[in-house]
Write a protein that holds these residues in place. Structure first.
Motif, PDB file in Angstrom:
ATOM      1  N   TRP A  43      36.172  52.285  46.962  1.00  0.00           N
ATOM      2  CA  TRP A  43      36.222  51.438  45.837  1.00  0.00           C
ATOM      3  C   TRP A  43      37.357  50.632  45.784  1.00  0.00           C
ATOM      4  CZ3 TRP A  43      33.053  48.724  42.678  1.00  0.00           C
ATOM      5  CH2 TRP A  43      33.404  48.088  41.511  1.00  0.00           C
ATOM      6  N   LEU A  44      38.605  51.483  45.549  1.00  0.00           N
ATOM      7  CA  LEU A  44      39.935  50.941  45.025  1.00  0.00           C
ATOM      8  C   LEU A  44      40.256  50.075  46.227  1.00  0.00           C
ATOM      9  CD1 LEU A  44      41.403  53.905  43.359  1.00  0.00           C
ATOM     10  CD2 LEU A  44      40.536  51.994  42.282  1.00  0.00           C
ATOM     11  N   LEU A  45      40.004  50.502  47.568  1.00  0.00           N
ATOM     12  CA  LEU A  45      40.681  49.770  48.530  1.00  0.00           C
ATOM     13  C   LEU A  45      39.755  48.495  48.814  1.00  0.00           C
ATOM     14  CD1 LEU A  45      42.231  49.764  51.166  1.00  0.00           C
ATOM     15  CD2 LEU A  45      40.447  51.158  52.470  1.00  0.00           C
ATOM     16  N   ALA A  46      38.614  48.577  48.629  1.00  0.00           N
ATOM     17  CA  ALA A  46      37.728  47.242  48.643  1.00  0.00           C
ATOM     18  C   ALA A  46      38.055  46.350  47.876  1.00  0.00           C
ATOM     19  CB  ALA A  46      36.345  47.671  48.806  1.00  0.00           C
ATOM     20  N   HIS A  47      38.113  46.721  46.413  1.00  0.00           N
ATOM     21  CA  HIS A  47      38.526  46.082  45.178  1.00  0.00           C
ATOM     22  C   HIS A  47      39.906  45.167  45.316  1.00  0.00           C
ATOM     23  CE1 HIS A  47      38.146  44.310  41.412  1.00  0.00           C
ATOM     24  NE2 HIS A  47      39.396  44.995  40.997  1.00  0.00           N
ATOM     25  N   GLY A  48      40.811  46.039  45.884  1.00  0.00           N
ATOM     26  CA  GLY A  48      42.201  45.546  46.112  1.00  0.00           C
ATOM     27  C   GLY A  48      42.262  44.432  47.363  1.00  0.00           C
ATOM     28  N   LEU A  49      41.270  44.789  48.284  1.00  0.00           N
ATOM     29  CA  LEU A  49      41.349  43.668  49.324  1.00  0.00           C
ATOM     30  C   LEU A  49      40.635  42.475  48.815  1.00  0.00           C
ATOM     31  CD1 LEU A  49      41.419  42.903  52.183  1.00  0.00           C
ATOM     32  CD2 LEU A  49      39.257  43.900  52.679  1.00  0.00           C
ATOM     33  N   LEU A  50      39.572  42.416  47.945  1.00  0.00           N
ATOM     34  CA  LEU A  50      38.851  41.295  47.490  1.00  0.00           C
ATOM     35  C   LEU A  50      39.859  40.525  46.623  1.00  0.00           C
ATOM     36  CD1 LEU A  50      35.190  42.524  47.363  1.00  0.00           C
ATOM     37  CD2 LEU A  50      36.276  41.272  48.982  1.00  0.00           C
ATOM     38  N   GLN A  51      40.478  41.464  45.737  1.00  0.00           N
ATOM     39  CA  GLN A  51      41.466  40.860  44.771  1.00  0.00           C
ATOM     40  C   GLN A  51      42.410  39.880  45.292  1.00  0.00           C
ATOM     41  OE1 GLN A  51      39.662  41.127  41.767  1.00  0.00           O
ATOM     42  NE2 GLN A  51      41.791  41.011  40.928  1.00  0.00           N
ATOM     43  N   SER A  52      43.038  40.221  46.667  1.00  0.00           N
ATOM     44  CA  SER A  52      43.893  39.524  47.314  1.00  0.00           C
ATOM     45  C   SER A  52      43.284  38.255  47.898  1.00  0.00           C
ATOM     46  CB  SER A  52      44.504  40.288  48.438  1.00  0.00           C
ATOM     47  OG  SER A  52      43.467  40.682  49.586  1.00  0.00           O
ATOM     48  N   LEU A  53      41.926  38.181  48.014  1.00  0.00           N
ATOM     49  CA  LEU A  53      41.179  36.937  48.534  1.00  0.00           C
ATOM     50  C   LEU A  53      40.495  36.325  47.380  1.00  0.00           C
ATOM     51  CD1 LEU A  53      39.715  38.426  51.722  1.00  0.00           C
ATOM     52  CD2 LEU A  53      41.533  37.083  51.591  1.00  0.00           C
ATOM     53  N   ALA A  54      40.753  36.511  46.124  1.00  0.00           N
ATOM     54  CA  ALA A  54      40.212  36.157  44.796  1.00  0.00           C
ATOM     55  C   ALA A  54      40.157  34.739  44.707  1.00  0.00           C
ATOM     56  CB  ALA A  54      40.610  36.825  43.686  1.00  0.00           C
ATOM     57  N   ARG A  55      41.298  33.938  45.409  1.00  0.00           N
ATOM     58  CA  ARG A  55      41.435  32.455  45.277  1.00  0.00           C
ATOM     59  C   ARG A  55      40.262  31.673  46.101  1.00  0.00           C
ATOM     60  NH1 ARG A  55      44.873  34.645  49.434  1.00  0.00           N
ATOM     61  NH2 ARG A  55      44.554  33.545  51.298  1.00  0.00           N
ATOM     62  N   TYR A  56      39.604  32.355  46.764  1.00  0.00           N
ATOM     63  CA  TYR A  56      38.475  31.711  47.483  1.00  0.00           C
ATOM     64  C   TYR A  56      37.174  31.548  46.570  1.00  0.00           C
ATOM     65  CZ  TYR A  56      41.229  32.022  51.834  1.00  0.00           C
ATOM     66  OH  TYR A  56      42.179  31.986  52.600  1.00  0.00           O
ATOM     67  N   GLY A  57      37.138  32.362  45.479  1.00  0.00           N
ATOM     68  CA  GLY A  57      36.257  32.233  44.285  1.00  0.00           C
ATOM     69  C   GLY A  57      34.999  32.682  44.879  1.00  0.00           C
ATOM     70  N   GLU A  58      33.904  31.573  44.302  1.00  0.00           N
ATOM     71  CA  GLU A  58      32.401  31.636  44.767  1.00  0.00           C
ATOM     72  C   GLU A  58      32.220  31.827  46.305  1.00  0.00           C
ATOM     73  OE1 GLU A  58      31.052  28.498  42.600  1.00  0.00           O
ATOM     74  OE2 GLU A  58      30.227  29.992  41.151  1.00  0.00           O
ATOM     75  N   LYS A  59      33.009  31.162  47.106  1.00  0.00           N
ATOM     76  CA  LYS A  59      32.774  31.331  48.639  1.00  0.00           C
ATOM     77  C   LYS A  59      32.920  32.794  49.202  1.00  0.00           C
ATOM     78  CE  LYS A  59      34.432  26.485  49.237  1.00  0.00           C
ATOM     79  NZ  LYS A  59      35.184  25.616  50.061  1.00  0.00           N
ATOM     80  N   LEU A  60      33.886  33.559  48.620  1.00  0.00           N
ATOM     81  CA  LEU A  60      34.157  34.713  48.927  1.00  0.00           C
ATOM     82  C   LEU A  60      33.033  35.546  48.499  1.00  0.00           C
ATOM     83  CD1 LEU A  60      35.980  37.377  50.026  1.00  0.00           C
ATOM     84  CD2 LEU A  60      36.832  37.340  47.453  1.00  0.00           C
ATOM     85  N   GLU A  61      32.571  35.237  47.150  1.00  0.00           N
ATOM     86  CA  GLU A  61      31.428  36.185  46.750  1.00  0.00           C
ATOM     87  C   GLU A  61      30.048  35.756  47.555  1.00  0.00           C
ATOM     88  OE1 GLU A  61      28.381  35.994  42.833  1.00  0.00           O
ATOM     89  OE2 GLU A  61      30.194  34.949  42.591  1.00  0.00           O
ATOM     90  N   ALA A  62      29.995  34.489  48.105  1.00  0.00           N
ATOM     91  CA  ALA A  62      28.799  34.483  49.351  1.00  0.00           C
ATOM     92  C   ALA A  62      28.910  35.172  50.127  1.00  0.00           C
ATOM     93  CB  ALA A  62      28.829  32.745  49.582  1.00  0.00           C
ATOM     94  N   VAL A  63      30.133  35.233  50.905  1.00  0.00           N
ATOM     95  CA  VAL A  63      30.485  35.848  52.274  1.00  0.00           C
ATOM     96  C   VAL A  63      30.097  37.312  52.273  1.00  0.00           C
ATOM     97  CG1 VAL A  63      32.156  36.612  53.872  1.00  0.00           C
ATOM     98  CG2 VAL A  63      32.048  34.160  53.159  1.00  0.00           C
ATOM     99  N   VAL A  64      30.614  37.893  50.771  1.00  0.00           N
ATOM    100  CA  VAL A  64      30.483  39.530  50.689  1.00  0.00           C
ATOM    101  C   VAL A  64      28.862  39.664  50.368  1.00  0.00           C
ATOM    102  CG1 VAL A  64      30.925  41.321  49.225  1.00  0.00           C
ATOM    103  CG2 VAL A  64      32.724  39.594  49.805  1.00  0.00           C
TER     104      VAL A  64
END
Length: 266
Positions: A43-64
């Protein structure tokens, strides 16, 4: 997924009843605890990875979300096929019997068995929750996780108390239906996000005025794209079930071919 892990563990341990066999439960419990710890680290690893990509916003949410839906469709396909219902539990049980029949590496093997039984579910949970974190934030999701964990512990206590008296396959069917409901919600919400970021067109259903809570709780939005793809997901799940049932019945009732006799016996 938590209920599924409970059912698998209870099924594995239900046969270890005698005083001599009960000692084999300890390494499986150690494997279970290790799986929970590794799930938290994942969980911590995945959350850290997504936080580093947070600038993509809703597009990142859509991909995940799309990735999570793909995994869910795969799980549902397993759920409603004989490969899952019988072979999955049979695989765990045969692995347990094989370990109990050999002394070398027995303890480590049982630890591994407990670990794999739980971490498979934990990994899926981590993946599903990432999309929710991107949508609702860590605090909200973790509160839900704590409530769900308390419920799983309560159900687990009941299951391990009853053990052999439980219909494990029927319980797995219930968890399958619950995962199916999660699938429909995620499909609807993901389609809505993809429409918001402009990756899918929006065709509103004329005259339809759905309540806000339908979108929040069930991912139901008044667009043809969302309703159509949710319906497609439902057809996939139901179709997988009936296909599996048809194959199972065909295998049961099809006559077995008899081997040809040598010419000298005719």
């Amino acid at each position: 997924e938590g209920l599924e892990a409970v059912v698998i563990l209870a099924s594995l341990m239900s046969s270890l009843k005698s005083a001599e066999e009960r000692k084999y439960r300890q390494p499986m419990w150690i494997g279970t605890i290790l799986a929970i710890v590794v799930t938290a680290l994942t969980w911590l690893l995945a959350h850290g990875l997504l936080q580093s990509l947070a600038r993509y916003g809703e597009k990142l949410e859509a991909v995940v979300s799309v990735i999570a839906i793909g995994v869910l469709l795969l799980i549902m396909n397993w759920f409603f096929h004989k490969t899952y219902w019988t072979s999955w539990l049979t695989k765990f049980h045969s692995q347990k019997r094989r370990l109990l029949n050999q002394e070398a590496g027995l303890w480590l093997g049982l630890v591994t068995l407990g670990f794999t039984s739980v971490y498979r579910e934990g990994f899926e949970i981590v993946l599903f929750l990432q999309a929710l974190v991107l949508e609702g934030g860590v605090g909200t999701v973790l509160l839900g996780v704590i409530i769900a964990l308390a419920a799983v512990v309560l159900v687990g206590a009941i299951v391990f108390r009853l053990q052999k008296n439980l219909p494990y396959m029927k319980i797995l069917i219930i968890t399958g239906v619950m995962i199916g409901a999660v699938l429909l919600q995620m499909v609807g919400s993901t389609i809505h996000i993809m429409q918001v970021v402009g990756w899918l067109p929006i065709h509103p259903i004329q005259g339809a005025a759905f309540s806000y809570w339908l979108g929040t709780w069930f991912g139901v939005y008044p667009t043809w794209e969302g309703i159509s793809l949710q319906l497609a997901a439902l057809i996939f799940v139901v179709g997988s079930y009936y296909l599996a049932e048809g194959l199972r019945k065909k295998k049961i009732f099809s006559p077995k071919k008899q081997p040809l006799k040598p010419i000298t016996e005719l």
